[in-house]
Scaffold this motif. Structure first.
Motif, PDB file in Angstrom:
ATOM      1  N   LEU A  58       0.997  -1.251   0.028  1.00 40.39           N
ATOM      2  CA  LEU A  58      -0.018   0.005   0.035  1.00 40.39           C
ATOM      3  C   LEU A  58       0.760   1.270  -0.172  1.00 40.39           C
ATOM      4  O   LEU A  58       0.554   2.374  -0.726  1.00 40.39           O
ATOM      5  N   ALA A  59       1.956   1.210   0.661  1.00 40.72           N
ATOM      6  CA  ALA A  59       2.945   2.398   0.746  1.00 40.72           C
ATOM      7  C   ALA A  59       3.430   2.688  -0.567  1.00 40.72           C
ATOM      8  O   ALA A  59       3.586   3.808  -0.858  1.00 40.72           O
ATOM      9  N   HIS A  60       3.763   1.697  -1.085  1.00 36.38           N
ATOM     10  CA  HIS A  60       4.458   1.867  -2.458  1.00 36.38           C
ATOM     11  C   HIS A  60       3.662   2.394  -3.524  1.00 36.38           C
ATOM     12  O   HIS A  60       3.980   3.241  -4.146  1.00 36.38           O
ATOM     13  N   GLN A  61       2.166   1.807  -3.613  1.00 43.39           N
ATOM     14  CA  GLN A  61       1.372   2.372  -4.589  1.00 43.39           C
ATOM     15  C   GLN A  61       1.090   3.739  -4.043  1.00 43.39           C
ATOM     16  O   GLN A  61       1.033   4.445  -5.087  1.00 43.39           O
ATOM     17  N   THR A  62       0.910   4.008  -2.909  1.00 47.92           N
ATOM     18  CA  THR A  62       0.642   5.437  -2.601  1.00 47.92           C
ATOM     19  C   THR A  62       1.962   6.359  -3.023  1.00 47.92           C
ATOM     20  O   THR A  62       1.435   7.429  -3.441  1.00 47.92           O
ATOM     21  N   THR A  63       2.955   5.990  -2.637  1.00 49.77           N
ATOM     22  CA  THR A  63       4.076   6.923  -2.734  1.00 49.77           C
ATOM     23  C   THR A  63       4.785   6.918  -4.226  1.00 49.77           C
ATOM     24  O   THR A  63       5.291   7.756  -4.743  1.00 49.77           O
ATOM     25  N   GLN A  64       4.698   5.863  -4.992  1.00 48.50           N
ATOM     26  CA  GLN A  64       4.932   5.790  -6.264  1.00 48.50           C
ATOM     27  C   GLN A  64       4.190   5.920  -7.365  1.00 48.50           C
ATOM     28  O   GLN A  64       4.341   6.027  -8.620  1.00 48.50           O
ATOM     29  N   GLY A  65       2.842   5.705  -6.866  1.00 46.53           N
ATOM     30  CA  GLY A  65       1.612   6.073  -8.165  1.00 46.53           C
ATOM     31  C   GLY A  65       1.518   4.861  -8.742  1.00 46.53           C
ATOM     32  O   GLY A  65       0.876   4.930  -9.797  1.00 46.53           O
ATOM     33  N   THR A  90       1.757 -11.828  -3.711  1.00 40.98           N
ATOM     34  CA  THR A  90       1.563 -10.413  -4.290  1.00 40.98           C
ATOM     35  C   THR A  90       0.347 -10.142  -3.458  1.00 40.98           C
ATOM     36  O   THR A  90      -0.286 -10.581  -2.342  1.00 40.98           O
ATOM     37  N   ARG A  91       0.052  -8.879  -3.709  1.00 35.12           N
ATOM     38  CA  ARG A  91      -0.992  -8.234  -3.079  1.00 35.12           C
ATOM     39  C   ARG A  91      -2.287  -7.473  -4.166  1.00 35.12           C
ATOM     40  O   ARG A  91      -1.536  -7.159  -5.362  1.00 35.12           O
ATOM     41  N   GLN A  92      -3.461  -7.889  -3.913  1.00 34.55           N
ATOM     42  CA  GLN A  92      -4.489  -7.227  -4.880  1.00 34.55           C
ATOM     43  C   GLN A  92      -5.211  -6.210  -4.368  1.00 34.55           C
ATOM     44  O   GLN A  92      -5.031  -5.932  -3.064  1.00 34.55           O
ATOM     45  N   PRO A  93      -5.749  -5.613  -4.975  1.00 32.69           N
ATOM     46  CA  PRO A  93      -6.934  -4.470  -4.292  1.00 32.69           C
ATOM     47  C   PRO A  93      -7.551  -4.743  -2.982  1.00 32.69           C
ATOM     48  O   PRO A  93      -7.835  -4.134  -2.137  1.00 32.69           O
ATOM     49  N   GLN A  94      -8.372  -5.925  -3.003  1.00 29.39           N
ATOM     50  CA  GLN A  94      -9.110  -6.613  -1.929  1.00 29.39           C
ATOM     51  C   GLN A  94      -8.032  -6.755  -0.693  1.00 29.39           C
ATOM     52  O   GLN A  94      -8.755  -6.559   0.303  1.00 29.39           O
ATOM     53  N   ASP A  95      -6.722  -6.961  -0.906  1.00 19.28           N
ATOM     54  CA  ASP A  95      -5.667  -7.204   0.162  1.00 19.28           C
ATOM     55  C   ASP A  95      -5.742  -5.733   0.952  1.00 19.28           C
ATOM     56  O   ASP A  95      -5.731  -5.520   2.147  1.00 19.28           O
ATOM     57  N   HIS A  96      -5.631  -4.603   0.118  1.00 19.42           N
ATOM     58  CA  HIS A  96      -5.459  -3.516   0.709  1.00 19.42           C
ATOM     59  C   HIS A  96      -6.876  -2.926   1.390  1.00 19.42           C
ATOM     60  O   HIS A  96      -6.774  -2.083   2.392  1.00 19.42           O
TER      61      HIS A  96
END
Length: 124
Positions: A58-65, A90-96
């Motif tokens: 989640l942090a990677h997706q938030t900070t890196q876009g 892996t992580r999927q949107p449902q995991d977030h």
């Protein structure tokens, strides 16, 4: 590697708390790698549900876009014959979404006094 001990800070609209941390390693393929030392090898289910890896994702997706290319847990297992495991996940949107819901429940528990801090685990 692209980053070593990459700091992050996540704030949330639904809770008055901030999550701060450091991602151990981001390789050149944008894969997040976390390093652990344990007495027992984690099960595939434990790796798939690991909240720390979900927070890193989640942090990677938030900070890196963008999402990471994958997650890997590198585990040094302290057994009679020590071994190193490289466990991919892996992580999927449902995991977030699950992580954010859990965060909301924990925040409500803390605010209502139902959360009892562990005195043997001081904050950093």
């Amino acid at each position: 590697p692209k980053a070593v001990e990459q700091p992050f800070e996540l704030t949330f609209a639904n809770v008055p708390y901030t999550i701060k941390g450091k991602i151990d390693l981001v390789d050149i393929q944008d894969r997040i790698i976390d390093h652990k030392t344990t007495k027992r090898a984690p099960t595939p289910e434990q790796v798939a549900q690991d909240l720390q890896l979900t927070a890193y994702s989640l942090a990677h997706q938030t900070t890196q876009g963008r999402p990471e290319s994958g997650l890997r847990l590198d585990v040094a297992v302290r057994t009679k014959t020590p071994k190193i495991l490289h466990l991919e996940t892996t992580r999927q949107p449902q995991d977030h979404t699950r992580f954010l819901k859990l965060l909301g429940y924990v925040a409500k528990g803390i605010q209502s006094g139902l959360f009892y801090p562990n005195p043997n685990f001081p904050p950093h």
